[in-house]
Each structure stands twice: as C-alpha cells, then as structure tokens.
Design a protein around this motif. Structure first.
Motif, PDB file in Angstrom:
ATOM      1  N   TYR A  36       0.837  -1.189   0.000  1.00  0.00           N
ATOM      2  CA  TYR A  36       0.000   0.000   0.000  1.00  0.00           C
ATOM      3  C   TYR A  36       0.877   1.247   0.000  1.00  0.00           C
ATOM      4  CZ  TYR A  36      -3.504  -3.320   1.647  1.00  0.00           C
ATOM      5  OH  TYR A  36      -4.340  -4.405   1.771  1.00  0.00           O
ATOM      6  N   GLN A  38       0.632   5.316   1.231  1.00  0.00           N
ATOM      7  CA  GLN A  38      -0.155   6.258   2.016  1.00  0.00           C
ATOM      8  C   GLN A  38       0.502   7.637   1.989  1.00  0.00           C
ATOM      9  OE1 GLN A  38      -0.573   5.691   6.315  1.00  0.00           O
ATOM     10  NE2 GLN A  38      -2.680   6.429   6.218  1.00  0.00           N
ATOM     11  N   LYS A  42      -4.135  10.983   4.369  1.00  0.00           N
ATOM     12  CA  LYS A  42      -4.993  10.213   3.464  1.00  0.00           C
ATOM     13  C   LYS A  42      -5.026   8.744   3.871  1.00  0.00           C
ATOM     14  CE  LYS A  42      -5.751  13.695   0.667  1.00  0.00           C
ATOM     15  NZ  LYS A  42      -7.096  14.319   0.574  1.00  0.00           N
ATOM     16  N   ALA A  43      -6.032   8.037   3.375  1.00  0.00           N
ATOM     17  CA  ALA A  43      -6.111   6.601   3.599  1.00  0.00           C
ATOM     18  C   ALA A  43      -5.086   5.883   2.731  1.00  0.00           C
ATOM     19  CB  ALA A  43      -7.517   6.100   3.268  1.00  0.00           C
ATOM     20  N   PRO A  44      -4.672   4.697   3.140  1.00  0.00           N
ATOM     21  CA  PRO A  44      -3.794   3.891   2.285  1.00  0.00           C
ATOM     22  C   PRO A  44      -4.465   3.540   0.961  1.00  0.00           C
ATOM     23  CG  PRO A  44      -3.791   3.068   4.531  1.00  0.00           C
ATOM     24  CD  PRO A  44      -4.900   4.076   4.436  1.00  0.00           C
ATOM     25  N   LEU A  46      -4.173   0.648  -2.194  1.00  0.00           N
ATOM     26  CA  LEU A  46      -3.602  -0.634  -2.589  1.00  0.00           C
ATOM     27  C   LEU A  46      -2.823  -0.495  -3.893  1.00  0.00           C
ATOM     28  CD1 LEU A  46      -3.492  -3.768  -2.163  1.00  0.00           C
ATOM     29  CD2 LEU A  46      -5.563  -3.874  -3.583  1.00  0.00           C
ATOM     30  N   TYR A  87       3.589   0.551   2.885  1.00  0.00           N
ATOM     31  CA  TYR A  87       3.398  -0.520   3.857  1.00  0.00           C
ATOM     32  C   TYR A  87       3.208  -1.850   3.149  1.00  0.00           C
ATOM     33  CZ  TYR A  87       2.321   3.099   7.349  1.00  0.00           C
ATOM     34  OH  TYR A  87       2.382   4.174   8.211  1.00  0.00           O
TER      35      TYR A  87
ATOM     36  N   TYR B  95     -10.271   3.359  10.060  1.00  0.00           N
ATOM     37  CA  TYR B  95     -10.689   3.242   8.667  1.00  0.00           C
ATOM     38  C   TYR B  95     -11.577   2.007   8.489  1.00  0.00           C
ATOM     39  CZ  TYR B  95      -6.636   6.271   7.534  1.00  0.00           C
ATOM     40  OH  TYR B  95      -5.727   7.293   7.455  1.00  0.00           O
ATOM     41  N   PHE B 107      -7.079  -5.117   1.024  1.00  0.00           N
ATOM     42  CA  PHE B 107      -8.098  -4.082   1.186  1.00  0.00           C
ATOM     43  C   PHE B 107      -8.014  -3.125   0.008  1.00  0.00           C
ATOM     44  CE2 PHE B 107      -8.760  -5.934   5.185  1.00  0.00           C
ATOM     45  CZ  PHE B 107      -7.522  -6.197   5.744  1.00  0.00           C
ATOM     46  N   TRP B 110     -10.829   2.074   0.774  1.00  0.00           N
ATOM     47  CA  TRP B 110     -10.774   2.552   2.150  1.00  0.00           C
ATOM     48  C   TRP B 110     -11.613   3.824   2.265  1.00  0.00           C
ATOM     49  CZ3 TRP B 110      -6.549   0.960   5.738  1.00  0.00           C
ATOM     50  CH2 TRP B 110      -5.761  -0.086   5.224  1.00  0.00           C
ATOM     51  N   GLY B 111     -12.174   4.042   3.443  1.00  0.00           N
ATOM     52  CA  GLY B 111     -12.786   5.326   3.727  1.00  0.00           C
ATOM     53  C   GLY B 111     -11.723   6.349   4.068  1.00  0.00           C
ATOM     54  N   GLN B 112     -12.178   7.560   4.385  1.00  0.00           N
ATOM     55  CA  GLN B 112     -11.244   8.641   4.700  1.00  0.00           C
ATOM     56  C   GLN B 112     -10.783   8.594   6.152  1.00  0.00           C
ATOM     57  OE1 GLN B 112     -14.477   8.973   4.911  1.00  0.00           O
ATOM     58  NE2 GLN B 112     -14.829  10.196   6.758  1.00  0.00           N
TER      59      GLN B 112
END
Lengths: 106, 120
Positions: A36, A38, A42-44, A46, A87, B95, B107, B110-112
């Motif tokens: 991932y 990131q 922010k969110a990771p 894929l 990650y 998350y 995954f 993903w949400g924020q």
C-alpha cells in the motif's frame, strides 16, 4: 501473529530514481503479501496484491516480487507523486502490516 | 464508484464507549467482507476486525477482543464498530475497508477515516 519487517524505514531519493523496498515475514507466507501507499492525511491505497499483481489503475512503474519470507516493492522511475509512506501487509493469517517505509525527497 | 464514509469518532474518556459507522455505496455491499483498520497518530496500520458478507463470520485482533463488536446492516449498506472500555492506546484514526477476496486477503477500497481520541 506473523511479524512483518520493512527496510529501510526511510530513504531519500530523487525524481527518476529506481526505488526498492523490502519486506520480510517472520515465517513463510507463500505469496500472501500486499503493498500500500499512504500520503499524509490520506487513507492507504492498494498498489500490489498477492506479491506481484498490479491493482487496477496503479501505474506500471510499480512492481512487486517475492515469495516465502522475502518480498520487494520496486518503483522504476520515481515520480513526484510517489513521495509517500509504503506498507506491506501479509494475508497468510489474520492481517499484519509492516512498520512502513517513508520515501522522501533527497 | 466505490465510496466508504466513516463517522462517529470523537473525544471520549478512558473506560467510555463509542460507536463508529461506515456508509458504503457504489458496490453490492453484502457480497464483500468488510474490515476496520486503525492507525495511531504517527504510527503504522493495525487491522482490528473483519466481518463476512452475511455477518456470520467475524474476526478480531487480540488487542480489541472482548471490548469491540463489529456488525453490519446489509439492508442499509452500513458497517459498525461498537467500542467499549476504551483505553488511551485505542486513540487512532479508524478506517473501514473492503476486502474483495473474502478471506482477509487485502483491502482495495478505504474510507477517509474517523479520529477517536481517548483521554481524560
């Protein structure tokens, strides 16, 4: 739990560089390894699943390899938008993540 | 497109409770395992719980087992995490995430995230 260890923890690179990040599992996980990206706040996202499969929409400069306990994420020709933390995550058992590798501007 | 939107985070005292929600859209929600993953400030990612599409199969990390409860409402395309007996070490961004393979594989959406802070 399976422990995931990434190296290095951080690296300073330049745009256009080839970047290699390694991930080692504490026991064999076959190819149940995912990567991932990131960015701050922010969110990771894929990038790679099952060690070497490129997630749809991810640029082809990202690639993954490995099996067993040793895995590699390679970025061929780093772009400005690639400065981020990366990650690894194993899915051989209940998921665990590596501690992250921060790719910074040199 | 796939969208996940978390809500319910906030400041809570040690020993307190909180319920997080995740609203899903853009995909057939009941087909997918869903998970909660958290990230403490400045730290890495920690998987904490997953639930099957039907809700019949549930997994928890040892760190939250017995304190947190995951659930889903497929009629309303929502995922929840009930958190009890919260500790300072539960402070994190939480998350929700979709697992496309259905076996805690990886995954892909993903949400924020929603921030939970546990402090007196």
């Amino acid at each position: 739990d399976i422990q995931m260890t990434q190296s290095p923890s951080s690296l300073s690179v330049s745009v256009g560089d080839r970047v290699t990040i390694t991930c080692r599992a504490s026991q064999s996980i076959s190819t149940y390894l995912n990567w991932y990206q990131q960015k701050p706040g922010k969110a990771p996202n894929l990038l790679i699943y099952t060690a070497s499969s490129l997630q749809r929409g991810v640029p082809s400069r990202f690639s993954g390899s490995g099996s067993g306990t040793d895995f590699t994420l390679t970025i061929s020709g780093l772009q400005p938008e690639d400065f981020a933390t990366y990650y690894c995550q194993q899915s051989f058992t209940t998921p665990t993540f590596g501690q992250g590798t921060k790719v910074e501007i040199e | 497109q796939v969208q996940l939107v978390e809500s319910g985070g906030g400041l809570v005292k040690p020993g307190g409770s909180l319920r997080l929600s995740c609203a899903a859209s853009g995909f057939t929600f009941n087909y997918y395992y869903m998970s909660w993953i958290r990230q403490a400030p400045g730290k890495g990612l920690e998987w904490i719980s997953s639930i099957s599409g039907t809700g019949n199969t549930i997994y928890y990390a040892d760190s939250v087992k017995g304190r947190f409860t995951i659930s889903r409402d497929n009629a309303n395309n929502s995922l929840s995490l009930e958190m009890n007996n919260l500790r300072a070490e539960d402070t994190a961004v939480y998350y929700c995430a979709r697992d496309p393979e259905g076996w805690l594989a990886y995954f892909d959406s993903w949400g924020q995230g929603t921030l939970v802070a546990v402090s007196s």
